[in-house]
Design an enzyme around this catalytic site. Structure first.
Site, PDB file in Angstrom:
ATOM      1  N   HIS A  74       0.915  -1.131  -0.012  1.00 15.96           N
ATOM      2  CA  HIS A  74       0.014  -0.066   0.049  1.00 15.96           C
ATOM      3  C   HIS A  74       0.911   1.222   0.009  1.00 15.96           C
ATOM      4  O   HIS A  74       0.297   2.294   0.314  1.00 15.96           O
ATOM      5  CB  HIS A  74      -0.900  -0.119   1.234  1.00 15.96           C
ATOM      6  N   HIS A 103      39.553 -33.303   9.577  1.00 17.81           N
ATOM      7  CA  HIS A 103      40.322 -32.599   8.611  1.00 17.81           C
ATOM      8  C   HIS A 103      41.516 -33.528   7.891  1.00 17.81           C
ATOM      9  O   HIS A 103      42.318 -32.785   7.314  1.00 17.81           O
ATOM     10  CB  HIS A 103      40.522 -31.208   8.844  1.00 17.81           C
ATOM     11  N   HIS A 139      38.289 -32.378  16.981  1.00 15.04           N
ATOM     12  CA  HIS A 139      37.708 -33.173  15.618  1.00 15.04           C
ATOM     13  C   HIS A 139      38.902 -32.723  14.461  1.00 15.04           C
ATOM     14  O   HIS A 139      38.820 -33.703  13.572  1.00 15.04           O
ATOM     15  CB  HIS A 139      36.312 -32.586  15.211  1.00 15.04           C
ATOM     16  N   ASP A 158      36.157 -26.847  19.276  1.00 17.07           N
ATOM     17  CA  ASP A 158      36.061 -28.341  19.091  1.00 17.07           C
ATOM     18  C   ASP A 158      37.339 -28.612  18.209  1.00 17.07           C
ATOM     19  O   ASP A 158      37.427 -28.917  17.202  1.00 17.07           O
ATOM     20  CB  ASP A 158      34.847 -28.471  18.170  1.00 17.07           C
ATOM     21  N   ASP A 167      33.101 -29.858   7.930  1.00 18.57           N
ATOM     22  CA  ASP A 167      32.477 -29.494   9.223  1.00 18.57           C
ATOM     23  C   ASP A 167      30.977 -29.920   8.953  1.00 18.57           C
ATOM     24  O   ASP A 167      30.055 -30.323   9.561  1.00 18.57           O
ATOM     25  CB  ASP A 167      32.739 -28.415   9.301  1.00 18.57           C
TER      26      ASP A 167
HETATM   27 FE   LIG Z   1      36.392 -28.468  11.352  1.00 21.66          FE
END
Ligand SMILES: [Fe+2]
Length: 425
Positions: free
Chosen positions: A104, A213, A208, A205, A360
């Site tokens: 409007h 990786h 991991h 983290d 990831d």
């Molecule tokens: Fe990672």
């Protein structure tokens, strides 16, 4: 079922119900209790340098307009017309004198005020108080070294108190060169996972890394190369009050480790760090001169990956869907070769095509699948690694521990529990 959402996380933050990662009732409560009561990242000031510059951003599930007014002040508003609620800003970014609702044609100025209503005198013969119908502003705004945060909570504590010691760590990256930082670009993509997974991964983290990786590390020169060992073996995890945390590297390594990326970029980046070494000593001190932040998370969903030249937000879409926003962050004072090198470093590692990001993302989706099954969702996730091993440090603020410890995640989920304790299942 009745009770309190805080029962989904134990007092230590070491046992976390899988419902946090796939349950829509938990997600709905989070929108109010977590996203409604925290400081949330809106954008970088370099995205809106001139009056009228705007950036369409998000806070939780809300679309937000970030805009610099004619008076130079940066403001944020709900992207929602006061008449029928439509989003009035449809573009990702730009420069505008006004925003016109497509339905409007109610028209708003860059300070959020309602300036125009078509045929106003005819349509509202008794008058319309436009001064009370401006865009709804975000309750509080604050800027920490170029990072603009906002909060919906009128009673939120000041940003500097909220960040606390986290600012000491963030500044290792944000204040390492004259003029601070700027962003070069933004990438966005969606992923099947809960929004907390990127946040809890990037809060600390490290454990991991050597496993998830390994293919990248081997391709880039081996698992024992300094870019890896400087974090895994010589870094520390730090938990900071209010649910923040980070991985800190360079404690015992005065020679700055550059991290993984395009090897051709290393010379330009090391030259950049050499050039501003005296600046860092003067502004950050002898210790922080050579500290860096491989990863860090500001509760609830903002992260910085220092060695990969990126800041990112995990925006919630649903309990099992997240939209990642990932900016390339560089030092404003860097010369063009160094800026290009930081850009390459980012592209190789993070972003939707980055070698670390893709590893990831697959993991985060896996966590969500593990939380969704009718039987598996009855279980907890375990965050007991390194219980009791962190504590005060002679030189670093916060609670410091080794990198194979989940104390940063425990701090994160204790904060989540605190905020969610007021919501009822
Ligand atoms: Fe990672």
């Amino acid at each position: 079922m009745s009770g309190n959402f805080s029962s989904l996380v134990n007092e230590e933050g070491s046992r976390v119900s899988r419902r946090l990662f796939a349950d829509e009732a938990v997600f709905e409560a989070e929108l109010e209790q977590v996203f409604g009561k925290s400081w949330l990242f809106l954008g970088h000031e370099s995205q809106v340098p001139r009056p009228g510059d705007f950036f369409r951003t998000r806070m939780g599930d809300e679309s937000i307009i970030l805009i610099r007014g004619n008076d130079g002040e940066v403001r944020a508003f709900l992207n929602s017309c006061r008449h029928r609620g439509l989003p009035i800003c449809r573009q990702d970014k730009g420069n505008a004198k006004a925003f016109v609702c497509p339905y409007h044609a109610w028209t708003y100025a860059s300070d959020g005020s309602l300036r125009g209503v078509p045929r106003q005198s005819q349509s509202y013969p008794d008058g319309l108080d436009k001064s009370k119908l401006g865009l709804v502003p975000v309750a509080h705004m604050a800027n920490h070294r170029g990072l603009i945060f906002g909060s919906f909570d009128p009673d939120i504590i000041p940003l500097e108190d909220y960040l606390g010691d986290m600012a000491w760590y963030l500044d290792c990256h944000l204040a390492r060169a004259p003029g601070g930082t700027e962003v070069l670009g933004l990438q966005r993509w969606e992923i099947d996972c809960n929004w907390k997974m990127p946040a809890e991964n990037q809060i600390g983290d490290v454990c991991h890394g050597p496993f998830s990786h390994v293919s990248l590390f081997e391709a880039a020169g081996g698992i024992d190369q300094p870019a890896v060992t400087s974090v895994v073996d010589n870094g520390v995890n730090v938990a900071v009050p209010n649910g923040h945390g980070c991985v800190v590297a360079g404690m015992n390594e005065p020679e700055r480790e550059l991290g993984l990326g395009d090897p051709s970029a290393s010379e330009a980046i090391s030259g950049h760090f050499d050039k501003y070494k005296a600046y860092r000593v003067e502004h950050l001190g002898a210790l922080r001169e050579h500290l860096d932040l491989p990863t860090a998370t500001v509760f609830p969903n903002f992260s910085i990956l220092g060695r990969n030249s990126t800041i990112r937000v995990a925006h919630p879409i649903s309990a099992t869907r997240t939209e990642m926003w990932s900016w390339i962050l560089v030092d404003k004072a860097a010369d063009p070769e160094a800026k290009e090198a930081f850009r390459k470093q980012y592209q190789v590692t993070f972003g939707p095509g980055g070698m670390l990001e893709s590893d990831d993302g697959e993991n985060w989706s896996g966590v969500m699948y593990g939380a969704r099954g009718s039987q598996s969702r009855k279980q907890d996730y375990v965050y007991e690694m390194g219980m009791g091993s962190d504590g005060p440090h002679a030189e670093l603020p916060g609670s410091v521990g080794h990198t194979f410890s989940e104390h940063t995640q425990r701090g994160y989920y204790r904060r989540w529990r605190e905020l969610m304790s007021e919501a009822v299942i």
